[in-house]
Design a protein around this motif. Structure first.
Motif, PDB file in Angstrom:
ATOM      1  N   ARG A 113       1.013  11.622   4.345  1.00 49.51           N
ATOM      2  CA  ARG A 113      -0.382  11.178   4.353  1.00 49.51           C
ATOM      3  C   ARG A 113      -0.675  10.161   5.459  1.00 49.51           C
ATOM      4  N   GLN A 136       0.828  -1.206   0.000  1.00 47.67           N
ATOM      5  CA  GLN A 136       0.000   0.000   0.000  1.00 47.67           C
ATOM      6  C   GLN A 136       0.864   1.258   0.000  1.00 47.67           C
ATOM      7  N   ALA A 160       2.013   9.408  -6.429  1.00 44.47           N
ATOM      8  CA  ALA A 160       2.588  10.725  -6.164  1.00 44.47           C
ATOM      9  C   ALA A 160       2.037  11.344  -4.894  1.00 44.47           C
ATOM     10  N   VAL A 161       1.680  10.489  -3.920  1.00 47.70           N
ATOM     11  CA  VAL A 161       1.260  10.988  -2.616  1.00 47.70           C
ATOM     12  C   VAL A 161       2.335  10.548  -1.635  1.00 47.70           C
ATOM     13  N   ASN A 162       2.867  11.494  -0.879  1.00 48.19           N
ATOM     14  CA  ASN A 162       3.942  11.157   0.034  1.00 48.19           C
ATOM     15  C   ASN A 162       3.393  10.408   1.250  1.00 48.19           C
ATOM     16  N   PRO A 163       3.811   9.150   1.452  1.00 43.03           N
ATOM     17  CA  PRO A 163       3.240   8.373   2.554  1.00 43.03           C
ATOM     18  C   PRO A 163       3.595   8.931   3.924  1.00 43.03           C
ATOM     19  N   SER A 186       3.946   1.494  -1.310  1.00 42.90           N
ATOM     20  CA  SER A 186       4.479   1.676  -2.672  1.00 42.90           C
ATOM     21  C   SER A 186       3.410   2.231  -3.589  1.00 42.90           C
ATOM     22  N   MET A 208       0.921   4.095  -2.848  1.00 39.60           N
ATOM     23  CA  MET A 208       0.711   5.508  -2.565  1.00 39.60           C
ATOM     24  C   MET A 208       1.826   6.350  -3.192  1.00 39.60           C
ATOM     25  N   GLU A 209       3.052   5.852  -3.087  1.00 35.67           N
ATOM     26  CA  GLU A 209       4.154   6.589  -3.706  1.00 35.67           C
ATOM     27  C   GLU A 209       3.979   6.660  -5.219  1.00 35.67           C
TER      28      GLU A 209
END
Ligand SMILES: Nc1ncnc2c1ncn2[C@@H]1O[C@H](COP(=O)(O)OP(=O)(O)OP(=O)(O)O)[C@@H](O)[C@H]1O
Ligand SMILES: [Mg+2]
Lengths: 262, 282
Positions: free
Chosen positions: A143, A129, A137-140, A131, A133-134
């Motif tokens: 977030r 999950q 282009a959302v920084n885990p 990876s 998200m990355e």
């Protein structure tokens, strides 16, 4: 030869520990760096406040009540020898506010909420999950991690305060209601003995530090876990062990700084 | 490695006019000294669908991770839209990824969000669309994969095939220009399989997107893709258009089409002598 091996093994472990501490610090810095978005979208923090703070509430309240009751009993037994049972209120309140509240609440928080955070994030990593998200282009860290961090930092002092409050009530139940210490002197002594800045603020400061440390350890262990079932279970164990040790060591350091010589 | 050079010529001639979106040049990658990808050269032209096939463990997922910029090559490069992926900084990489979608091999749905919120995730993160428009978009995506009725379910309540379809809807939520599908057909029944196959093709054509499909399903993919690469042991062993592959009757393709264990591609991961391992003596 065997001695060499032992020395080398110890050296390895020390280097390893220092290395991990370095990574954890770097991780902490990243969390702070990416925290701005958590405050812009406070909804995310509130959701985590619920799952870490509110979910720990029951265990904190029950534990606080019993610890307060034990303090009432033991304190009474000891104070009676010096004929100062009326000081029971201040003994219960000071022990809780200065020490037991912050420390025990933090230990319980580490094993209830900290371990859950580690397992949750570790599993997110194991099931890709993070990876995913990355890849979106959302920084885990912004977030997933930062909202949990702030939820932990905010809920810890509140939980410790509730622990102390319920503990005082437990001491009252045993000391005043059951044993029969004078109610007026119980509360009056307490009020006279507990100083707002010296005791309450220092206690809050302690639990704030513990909350930060526990949450960072829990999140770091989860984020750093091997993405397998064993990896996650090992990380969960490390969270509880390391944060418990960190709480107790830091408690000594903080106590030495705060209450030196008075 | 030169099985298909003949067939290539035709393809290159036909794609010279259209420009390449993704170019992989001499890509090498090792995991802890073990080579996984060795000298991969691939071109993915704009608007086309390309399949990557190969046995389990031959490095297909690793290749996709390079295209997504999640791994750094040991040597060589992946170029997307003229930019070298491993030279981008975080902001550049994220900007590039916003134009990409990737369907993960195991779905990778966010387990703490409902089906609806999973599909809406990127819309909420990356756009300022009002909630009612997001609602309509999510419904359209879910409808396309036949799961509008599952919008309130949590990922843990879905079957494997349903989860994959939700993941597919999430992947294309923002209509990316480059979509990578890691095994979109695994675990699907025959009906879903051809519906999803059609859907992928339609998405590709309607959006003018470029698609890369990793799959084991040769029959389904030959029906929908424009070009196929076969990989084995980290190198490309064959490539061509579906028609060429059907026509070119080599050991290689036969092994794939008929699933024979013996052939140019080894079924076994490199290992020692089997008899020795079992302590058998002659
Ligand atoms: N994190 C990792 N660490 C070490 N080796 C890895 C790692 N991930 C993959 N590998 C190795 O890289 C090789 C290629 O793996 P990859 O996941 O790319 O295969 P694949 O072609 O996607 O296979 P499948 O069809 O089974 O999904 C395998 O031999 C695997 O053992
Ligand atoms: Mg794979």
């Amino acid at each position: 030869m065997a001695a060499m091996k032992t020395v080398r093994a110890i050296g390895h472990r020390v280097v390893d520990a220092v290395w991990r501490m370095g990574s954890a610090t770097r991780f902490f810095a990243l969390v702070l760096l990416y925290s701005a978005s958590s405050f812009r979208r406070f909804r995310l923090v509130i959701k985590e406040l619920f799952s870490s703070g509110v979910m720990s509430l029951i265990i904190i309240l029950v534990a606080g009540l019993f610890v307060g009751m034990v303090l009432g009993l033991q304190g009474y037994e000891t104070l009676k020898r010096y004929g100062s049972e009326s000081a029971l209120g201040s003994l219960v309140a000071l022990s809780l506010v200065r020490e037991l509240g912050p420390v025990l609440a933090a230990l319980l928080f580490a094993s209830r909420a900290g371990s859950a955070m580690t397992a949750e994030i570790g599993l997110m990593k194991a099931t890709e999950q993070i990876s995913a998200m990355e890849m979106m282009a959302v920084n885990p860290i912004a977030r997933i991690v930062a909202p949990r961090f702030w939820a932990g930092v905010i809920s810890m002092p509140l939980l410790a305060a509730m622990f102390s409050a319920v503990g005082v009530f437990g001491g009252y139940l045993v000391g005043v209601v059951q044993i029969g210490v004078d109610e007026g002197s119980f509360w009056a002594q307490m009020q006279a003995a507990v100083d707002f800045r010296e005791d309450i603020l220092n206690g809050v400061l302690k639990s704030f530090v513990f909350g930060t440390v526990v949450t960072v350890i829990a999140l770091f262990e989860g984020y750093d876990a091997q993405p397998t079932a064993e990896g996650v279970s090992g990380a969960t164990t490390r969270t509880v062990v390391n944060s418990s040790l960190a709480i107790l060591m830091l408690d000594f350091v903080l106590t030495a700084i705060m209450f030196r010589g008075n | 490695m030169q099985w298909f050079r003949m067939c290539d010529l035709f393809f290159w001639a036909s794609t010279l006019s259209s420009t390449a979106l993704v170019e992989i040049r001499d890509l090498n990658f090792t995991y802890d000294k073990r080579p996984v990808l060795q000298g991969i050269n691939m071109t993915f032209p704009k608007g086309k669908m390309v399949a990557i096939m190969g046995l389990s463990g031959c490095g297909k997922t690793t290749l996709l991770r390079h295209i997504g910029g999640a791994l750094k090559p040991s040597k060589g490069s992946v170029k997307i839209d003229g930019q070298v992926m491993h030279e981008l900084d975080q902001a550049g990489l994220y900007a590039m990824r916003r134009k990409m979608g990737m369907l993960f091999q195991f779905g990778a749905l966010f387990t703490d969000l409902s089906v609806y919120d999973n599909v809406a995730f990127q819309m909420r993160e990356h756009t300022d669309l009002p909630e009612d428009i997001i609602h309509d978009l999510v419904m359209m995506k879910l409808h396309a994969v036949g799961l509008r009725g599952a919008q309130d379910m949590m990922p843990s309540e879905l079957s494997g095939g349903m989860a994959r379809r939700v993941a597919l809807a999430r992947t294309v939520a923002l209509d990316p220009m480059l979509v990578m599908y890691d095994e979109p057909f695994a675990g699907l029944d025959a009906i879903s399989l051809s519906v999803i196959g059609d859907l992928i093709r339609r998405l590709n054509d309607a959006l003018g997107a470029t698609s890369i499909i990793v799959t084991h399903d040769i029959q389904e993919s030959l029906k929908i893709v424009d070009y196929v690469y076969f990989m084995a042991g980290g190198v490309i062993v064959a490539e061509g258009t579906p028609d060429e592959l059907r026509a070119c009757d080599t050991d290689f393709v036969r092994q794939f089409v008929h699933g024979e264990m013996d052939g140019p591609m080894p079924f076994h991961y490199p290992s020692g002598d089997y008899r020795q391992e079992l302590n058998l003596r002659d």
